[in-house]
Design a protein around this motif. Structure first.
Motif, PDB file in Angstrom:
ATOM      1  N   LEU A   1      -7.550  25.169  16.415  1.00 40.01           N
ATOM      2  CA  LEU A   1      -6.810  24.801  15.203  1.00 40.01           C
ATOM      3  C   LEU A   1      -6.458  26.091  14.481  1.00 40.01           C
ATOM      4  CD1 LEU A   1      -9.166  21.903  14.083  1.00 40.01           C
ATOM      5  CD2 LEU A   1      -6.967  21.686  15.264  1.00 40.01           C
ATOM      6  N   THR A   2      -5.173  26.279  14.164  1.00 40.09           N
ATOM      7  CA  THR A   2      -4.729  27.582  13.647  1.00 40.09           C
ATOM      8  C   THR A   2      -4.068  27.543  12.279  1.00 40.09           C
ATOM      9  OG1 THR A   2      -2.590  27.380  14.758  1.00 40.09           O
ATOM     10  CG2 THR A   2      -4.368  28.488  15.973  1.00 40.09           C
ATOM     11  N   ALA A   3      -3.739  26.352  11.773  1.00 33.40           N
ATOM     12  CA  ALA A   3      -2.981  26.291  10.523  1.00 33.40           C
ATOM     13  C   ALA A   3      -3.344  25.034   9.741  1.00 33.40           C
ATOM     14  CB  ALA A   3      -1.482  26.305  10.812  1.00 33.40           C
ATOM     15  N   LEU A   4      -3.034  25.062   8.442  1.00 25.98           N
ATOM     16  CA  LEU A   4      -3.251  23.924   7.548  1.00 25.98           C
ATOM     17  C   LEU A   4      -1.934  23.633   6.845  1.00 25.98           C
ATOM     18  CD1 LEU A   4      -5.318  21.991   6.087  1.00 25.98           C
ATOM     19  CD2 LEU A   4      -5.559  23.817   4.377  1.00 25.98           C
ATOM     20  N   ARG A   5      -1.539  22.364   6.838  1.00 22.99           N
ATOM     21  CA  ARG A   5      -0.301  21.987   6.157  1.00 22.99           C
ATOM     22  C   ARG A   5      -0.527  20.742   5.309  1.00 22.99           C
ATOM     23  NH1 ARG A   5       3.729  19.073  10.594  1.00 22.99           N
ATOM     24  NH2 ARG A   5       2.570  17.115  10.728  1.00 22.99           N
ATOM     25  N   ARG A   6       0.441  20.513   4.415  1.00 24.43           N
ATOM     26  CA  ARG A   6       0.442  19.304   3.592  1.00 24.43           C
ATOM     27  C   ARG A   6       1.628  18.449   4.009  1.00 24.43           C
ATOM     28  NH1 ARG A   6       1.887  18.098  -2.674  1.00 24.43           N
ATOM     29  NH2 ARG A   6       1.657  15.872  -2.432  1.00 24.43           N
ATOM     30  N   TRP A   7       1.390  17.160   4.208  1.00 22.12           N
ATOM     31  CA  TRP A   7       2.448  16.197   4.512  1.00 22.12           C
ATOM     32  C   TRP A   7       2.689  15.369   3.259  1.00 22.12           C
ATOM     33  CZ3 TRP A   7       6.535  14.176   6.366  1.00 22.12           C
ATOM     34  CH2 TRP A   7       6.745  12.796   6.435  1.00 22.12           C
ATOM     35  N   ASP A   8       3.949  15.341   2.800  1.00 21.39           N
ATOM     36  CA  ASP A   8       4.361  14.545   1.646  1.00 21.39           C
ATOM     37  C   ASP A   8       5.300  13.465   2.150  1.00 21.39           C
ATOM     38  OD1 ASP A   8       5.672  13.415  -0.544  1.00 21.39           O
ATOM     39  OD2 ASP A   8       5.744  15.306  -1.651  1.00 21.39           O
ATOM     40  N   PRO A   9       4.815  12.231   2.332  1.00 19.95           N
ATOM     41  CA  PRO A   9       5.664  11.176   2.881  1.00 19.95           C
ATOM     42  C   PRO A   9       6.772  10.738   1.924  1.00 19.95           C
ATOM     43  CG  PRO A   9       3.593  10.246   2.151  1.00 19.95           C
ATOM     44  CD  PRO A   9       3.471  11.742   2.007  1.00 19.95           C
TER      45      PRO A   9
ATOM     46  N   MET B   1       0.846  -1.178   0.000  1.00 20.37           N
ATOM     47  CA  MET B   1       0.000   0.000   0.000  1.00 20.37           C
ATOM     48  C   MET B   1       0.888   1.236   0.000  1.00 20.37           C
ATOM     49  SD  MET B   1      -3.123   0.878   2.457  1.00 20.37           S
ATOM     50  CE  MET B   1      -2.847   2.185   3.596  1.00 20.37           C
ATOM     51  N   PRO B   2       0.583   2.217  -0.851  1.00 22.44           N
ATOM     52  CA  PRO B   2       1.413   3.429  -0.904  1.00 22.44           C
ATOM     53  C   PRO B   2       1.258   4.246   0.382  1.00 22.44           C
ATOM     54  CG  PRO B   2      -0.547   3.708  -2.248  1.00 22.44           C
ATOM     55  CD  PRO B   2      -0.538   2.275  -1.773  1.00 22.44           C
ATOM     56  N   ARG B   3       2.295   4.990   0.706  1.00 18.53           N
ATOM     57  CA  ARG B   3       2.203   5.912   1.840  1.00 18.53           C
ATOM     58  C   ARG B   3       1.239   7.024   1.449  1.00 18.53           C
ATOM     59  NH1 ARG B   3       7.919   7.345   4.054  1.00 18.53           N
ATOM     60  NH2 ARG B   3       6.598   8.200   5.671  1.00 18.53           N
ATOM     61  N   LEU B   4       0.439   7.448   2.392  1.00 20.80           N
ATOM     62  CA  LEU B   4      -0.600   8.418   2.093  1.00 20.80           C
ATOM     63  C   LEU B   4      -0.137   9.847   2.353  1.00 20.80           C
ATOM     64  CD1 LEU B   4      -3.694   6.546   3.546  1.00 20.80           C
ATOM     65  CD2 LEU B   4      -2.889   6.617   1.176  1.00 20.80           C
ATOM     66  N   HIS B   5      -0.404  10.698   1.383  1.00 16.72           N
ATOM     67  CA  HIS B   5      -0.183  12.132   1.520  1.00 16.72           C
ATOM     68  C   HIS B   5      -1.365  12.677   2.307  1.00 16.72           C
ATOM     69  CE1 HIS B   5       2.938  12.541  -1.780  1.00 16.72           C
ATOM     70  NE2 HIS B   5       2.587  11.256  -1.803  1.00 16.72           N
ATOM     71  N   SER B   6      -1.147  13.738   3.074  1.00 12.30           N
ATOM     72  CA  SER B   6      -2.267  14.245   3.860  1.00 12.30           C
ATOM     73  C   SER B   6      -2.268  15.761   3.955  1.00 12.30           C
ATOM     74  CB  SER B   6      -2.253  13.637   5.265  1.00 12.30           C
ATOM     75  OG  SER B   6      -1.085  13.982   5.964  1.00 12.30           O
ATOM     76  N   LEU B   7      -3.456  16.269   4.243  1.00 11.38           N
ATOM     77  CA  LEU B   7      -3.651  17.659   4.611  1.00 11.38           C
ATOM     78  C   LEU B   7      -4.066  17.629   6.071  1.00 11.38           C
ATOM     79  CD1 LEU B   7      -5.558  19.012   1.491  1.00 11.38           C
ATOM     80  CD2 LEU B   7      -3.117  19.162   2.006  1.00 11.38           C
ATOM     81  N   GLU B   8      -3.422  18.475   6.888  1.00  7.32           N
ATOM     82  CA  GLU B   8      -3.579  18.401   8.333  1.00  7.32           C
ATOM     83  C   GLU B   8      -3.816  19.779   8.939  1.00  7.32           C
ATOM     84  OE1 GLU B   8      -0.343  14.745   8.568  1.00  7.32           O
ATOM     85  OE2 GLU B   8       0.283  16.774   9.138  1.00  7.32           O
TER      86      GLU B   8
ATOM     87  N   ALA C   1       8.623  12.718  -0.029  1.00  2.00           N
ATOM     88  CA  ALA C   1       9.726  13.669   0.133  1.00  2.00           C
ATOM     89  C   ALA C   1      10.096  13.855   1.599  1.00  2.00           C
ATOM     90  CB  ALA C   1       9.355  15.014  -0.476  1.00  2.00           C
ATOM     91  N   GLY C   2       9.221  13.418   2.521  1.00  2.42           N
ATOM     92  CA  GLY C   2       9.471  13.605   3.939  1.00  2.42           C
ATOM     93  C   GLY C   2       9.369  15.060   4.362  1.00  2.42           C
ATOM     94  N   THR C   3       8.465  15.808   3.711  1.00  3.20           N
ATOM     95  CA  THR C   3       8.366  17.238   3.982  1.00  3.20           C
ATOM     96  C   THR C   3       6.940  17.643   4.344  1.00  3.20           C
ATOM     97  OG1 THR C   3       7.925  17.719   1.652  1.00  3.20           O
ATOM     98  CG2 THR C   3      10.230  17.802   2.378  1.00  3.20           C
ATOM     99  N   VAL C   4       6.855  18.765   5.049  1.00  4.30           N
ATOM    100  CA  VAL C   4       5.578  19.417   5.280  1.00  4.30           C
ATOM    101  C   VAL C   4       5.638  20.776   4.614  1.00  4.30           C
ATOM    102  CG1 VAL C   4       4.991  18.227   7.416  1.00  4.30           C
ATOM    103  CG2 VAL C   4       6.290  20.333   7.517  1.00  4.30           C
ATOM    104  N   THR C   5       4.511  21.172   4.052  1.00  6.52           N
ATOM    105  CA  THR C   5       4.404  22.476   3.398  1.00  6.52           C
ATOM    106  C   THR C   5       3.253  23.233   4.028  1.00  6.52           C
ATOM    107  OG1 THR C   5       5.161  21.488   1.315  1.00  6.52           O
ATOM    108  CG2 THR C   5       4.055  23.645   1.189  1.00  6.52           C
ATOM    109  N   PRO C   6       3.531  24.387   4.631  1.00  8.18           N
ATOM    110  CA  PRO C   6       2.425  25.188   5.173  1.00  8.18           C
ATOM    111  C   PRO C   6       1.539  25.684   4.031  1.00  8.18           C
ATOM    112  CG  PRO C   6       4.556  25.973   5.985  1.00  8.18           C
ATOM    113  CD  PRO C   6       4.831  24.987   4.890  1.00  8.18           C
ATOM    114  N   LEU C   7       0.232  25.508   4.174  1.00 10.17           N
ATOM    115  CA  LEU C   7      -0.720  26.013   3.183  1.00 10.17           C
ATOM    116  C   LEU C   7      -1.444  27.250   3.708  1.00 10.17           C
ATOM    117  CD1 LEU C   7      -2.254  22.649   1.905  1.00 10.17           C
ATOM    118  CD2 LEU C   7      -0.354  23.966   0.937  1.00 10.17           C
TER     119      LEU C   7
ATOM    120  N   ALA D   1      10.838  14.299  12.522  1.00 11.56           N
ATOM    121  CA  ALA D   1      10.903  15.730  12.805  1.00 11.56           C
ATOM    122  C   ALA D   1       9.573  16.431  12.536  1.00 11.56           C
ATOM    123  CB  ALA D   1      12.009  16.381  11.973  1.00 11.56           C
ATOM    124  N   THR D   2       8.738  15.851  11.696  1.00 11.28           N
ATOM    125  CA  THR D   2       7.454  16.485  11.354  1.00 11.28           C
ATOM    126  C   THR D   2       6.312  15.995  12.237  1.00 11.28           C
ATOM    127  OG1 THR D   2       7.004  14.807   9.688  1.00 11.28           O
ATOM    128  CG2 THR D   2       8.160  16.807   8.946  1.00 11.28           C
ATOM    129  N   ASN D   3       6.595  15.109  13.190  1.00 13.72           N
ATOM    130  CA  ASN D   3       5.558  14.560  14.056  1.00 13.72           C
ATOM    131  C   ASN D   3       5.091  15.631  15.041  1.00 13.72           C
ATOM    132  OD1 ASN D   3       3.852  12.665  15.303  1.00 13.72           O
ATOM    133  ND2 ASN D   3       5.420  12.214  16.838  1.00 13.72           N
TER     134      ASN D   3
END
Length: 175
Positions: free
Chosen positions: A149-157, A1-8, A159-165, A40-42
């Motif tokens: 809840l104050t922010a929305l980010r994208r998790w890209d497993p 199963m592929p790792r899932l990308h998420s919006l958090e 690339a191992g990165t988070v991007t603030p949206l 580090a993104t946990n």
């Protein structure tokens, strides 16, 4: 199963600290805890969607639907238990109807969801042995807590990165 990308959705500093105290209490009791996830993104978050891929259109739609609602006051209430032999313990997050509608609209515009609907929650522990559930519930308790809840980010497993949206927004001062 592929790792899932998420919006958090991310918590304000006080809410994050409250969840991290529960993570620490579980660890101090010798139980599994999200502190066991050393990435580090946990950070405590509420997953909006988790799908095999997220494109720029889905990101923009999330910003359009959810961004204007931030900051969002929520209530962490009760506990949820997911799984079979090994369990996930989470704090259920009550959201208002506007947030629910926005998330369901976003889910309708994306594909690859593992589960129907949306159950907003803050994960406290994964891989909890079933026999340890009563002790874990005793450790974290069942009381409600108001959080923001104050922010929305994208998790890209991949690339191992988070991007603030949508960057953190504090609630307006009273009065």
């Amino acid at each position: 199963m592929p790792r899932l990308h998420s919006l958090e959705l991310l918590l304000d500093a006080a809410g994050e600290a409250a969840v991290r105290r529960q993570w620490q209490a579980l660890r101090d009791a010798g139980l599994p805890s999200m502190l066991d996830h050393a990435g580090a993104t946990n950070t405590p978050h509420v997953t909006v969607i988790a799908v095999p891929s997220i494109d720029a259109t889905a990101e923009a739609r999330a910003v359009e639907l959810i961004g204007p609602l931030l900051p969002i006051e929520v209530r962490a209430s009760g506990l949820a238990v997911f799984g079979g032999e090994r369990l996930t313990l989470a704090r259920v997050v009550d959201v208002d109807d506007a947030v629910l509608r926005a998330v369901l609209d976003l889910r309708a515009a994306t594909t690859g969801h593992q589960h129907p609907g949306w159950l907003p929650h803050l994960t406290l522990a994964r891989r909890l042995p079933r026999a340890d559930l009563p002790r874990a519930v005793e450790v974290v308790g069942t009381g409600d807590a108001v959080m923001v809840l104050t922010a929305l980010r994208r998790w890209d497993p991949d690339a191992g990165t988070v991007t603030p949206l949508v960057t953190p927004r504090e609630p307006p001062a009273p009065g």
